[in-house]
Design a protein around this motif. Structure first.
Motif, PDB file in Angstrom:
ATOM      1  N   VAL A  12       1.060  -1.088   0.007  1.00  0.00           N
ATOM      2  CA  VAL A  12       0.011   0.081   0.158  1.00  0.00           C
ATOM      3  C   VAL A  12       0.902   1.227   0.167  1.00  0.00           C
ATOM      4  N   ARG A  13       1.786   1.462   0.779  1.00  0.00           N
ATOM      5  CA  ARG A  13       2.831   2.417   0.933  1.00  0.00           C
ATOM      6  C   ARG A  13       3.528   2.879  -0.420  1.00  0.00           C
ATOM      7  N   GLU A  14       3.737   1.496  -0.920  1.00  0.00           N
ATOM      8  CA  GLU A  14       4.639   1.741  -2.563  1.00  0.00           C
ATOM      9  C   GLU A  14       3.554   2.544  -3.485  1.00  0.00           C
ATOM     10  N   ALA A  15       2.186   1.802  -3.293  1.00  0.00           N
ATOM     11  CA  ALA A  15       1.290   2.423  -4.219  1.00  0.00           C
ATOM     12  C   ALA A  15       1.043   3.873  -4.144  1.00  0.00           C
ATOM     13  N   VAL A  21      -2.681  12.037  -0.824  1.00  0.00           N
ATOM     14  CA  VAL A  21      -3.598  11.411  -0.004  1.00  0.00           C
ATOM     15  C   VAL A  21      -4.194  12.416   0.789  1.00  0.00           C
ATOM     16  N   PRO A  22      -5.360  12.556   0.861  1.00  0.00           N
ATOM     17  CA  PRO A  22      -5.993  13.416   1.882  1.00  0.00           C
ATOM     18  C   PRO A  22      -5.775  13.255   3.349  1.00  0.00           C
ATOM     19  N   ILE A 121       3.515  14.838   9.090  1.00  0.00           N
ATOM     20  CA  ILE A 121       1.933  14.589   8.903  1.00  0.00           C
ATOM     21  C   ILE A 121       1.762  13.479   7.971  1.00  0.00           C
ATOM     22  N   LYS A 122       2.328  13.684   6.862  1.00  0.00           N
ATOM     23  CA  LYS A 122       2.474  12.652   5.653  1.00  0.00           C
ATOM     24  C   LYS A 122       2.599  11.535   5.861  1.00  0.00           C
ATOM     25  N   ARG A 123       3.714  11.301   6.444  1.00  0.00           N
ATOM     26  CA  ARG A 123       4.205  10.062   6.923  1.00  0.00           C
ATOM     27  C   ARG A 123       3.194   9.222   8.013  1.00  0.00           C
ATOM     28  N   ALA A 124       2.684  10.119   8.958  1.00  0.00           N
ATOM     29  CA  ALA A 124       1.897   9.360   9.941  1.00  0.00           C
ATOM     30  C   ALA A 124       0.419   9.130   9.099  1.00  0.00           C
ATOM     31  N   ALA A 133      -6.246   0.423   5.496  1.00  0.00           N
ATOM     32  CA  ALA A 133      -6.518  -0.318   4.338  1.00  0.00           C
ATOM     33  C   ALA A 133      -6.060  -1.940   4.393  1.00  0.00           C
ATOM     34  N   SER A 134      -5.420  -2.145   5.398  1.00  0.00           N
ATOM     35  CA  SER A 134      -5.148  -3.741   5.756  1.00  0.00           C
ATOM     36  C   SER A 134      -6.262  -4.345   6.628  1.00  0.00           C
TER      37      SER A 134
END
Length: 199
Positions: A12-15, A21-22, A121-124, A133-134
């Motif tokens: 998911v992170r790679e995608a 991402v909001p 913030i983006k990383r979190a 998602a998982s």
């Protein structure tokens, strides 16, 4: 969620790389994914982290505005104090310069932190999305299993119902045939005795 699927979260992170991402905690669609009382503690903790970072960002923006206003007033005070007597001016000036230096340091520190916050913030937020998602895909997979089981049960019930409807039709036909034969053999009067007894 029973167990985290780290491989899926990595996918998911790679995608997500390069995609905007909001901020999930600010998106009402995100909250509808988790009916009340069904939000795992891990997701709640990740949401809390994003919220903390957003609050810190808001605090820093406001604090920097206030610090810059204070700095400007101090500068104006220093300029205005230049006309005062030297002894008073020196003592006041040293205090103002010390305050000015402290404010400049705070402005620099908070500006640096504010520049790093969007990345944090983006990383979190991405971590929250990957774990969420998982969890949601696991729920979907479980839902697919349950739907398959329900469909199988429904199909079995339909077969049973079909058999029972066929058996009922055969029984009704057999009973009608027997009644007709009995009526023909025994006559109307005897069959009326049966009908009165039955009803």
């Amino acid at each position: 969620m029973k167990r985290r699927d780290y491989e899926f979260e990595t996918e998911v992170r790679e995608a997500l790389k390069g995609k905007k991402v909001p901020i999930l905690v600010l998106d009402s669609r995100w909250h509808t994914l988790f009916p009340k009382g069904e939000k795992p503690a891990e997701i709640q903790n990740l949401e809390d982290r994003v919220n903390e970072l957003l609050k810190r960002q808001g605090f820093l923006v406001n604090d920097l505005k206030d610090l810059k206003k204070t700095k400007k007033k101090l500068m104006e005070g220093i300029v205005a104090g230049m006309g005062e007597r030297e002894a008073i001016r020196d003592k006041k000036s040293k205090n103002q310069q010390r305050l000015l230096l402290e404010i400049k340091e705070r402005i620099q520190e908070e500006s640096d932190e504010l520049m790093d916050l969007p990345r944090e913030i983006k990383r979190a937020n991405e971590e929250l999305l990957a774990v969420g998602a998982s969890y949601c895909f696991e729920r979907l997979a479980n839902g697919d299993e349950q739907l398959e089981e329900l469909n199988q049960e429904i199909n079995e019930m339909r077969e049973t119902l079909k058999e029972k409807v066929g058996y009922k039709a055969d029984l009704e036909e057999s009973m009608d045939s027997a009644y007709s034969l009995m009526h023909g053999l025994l006559g109307h009067d005897v069959m009326n005795l049966y009908d009165n007894r039955k009803g």
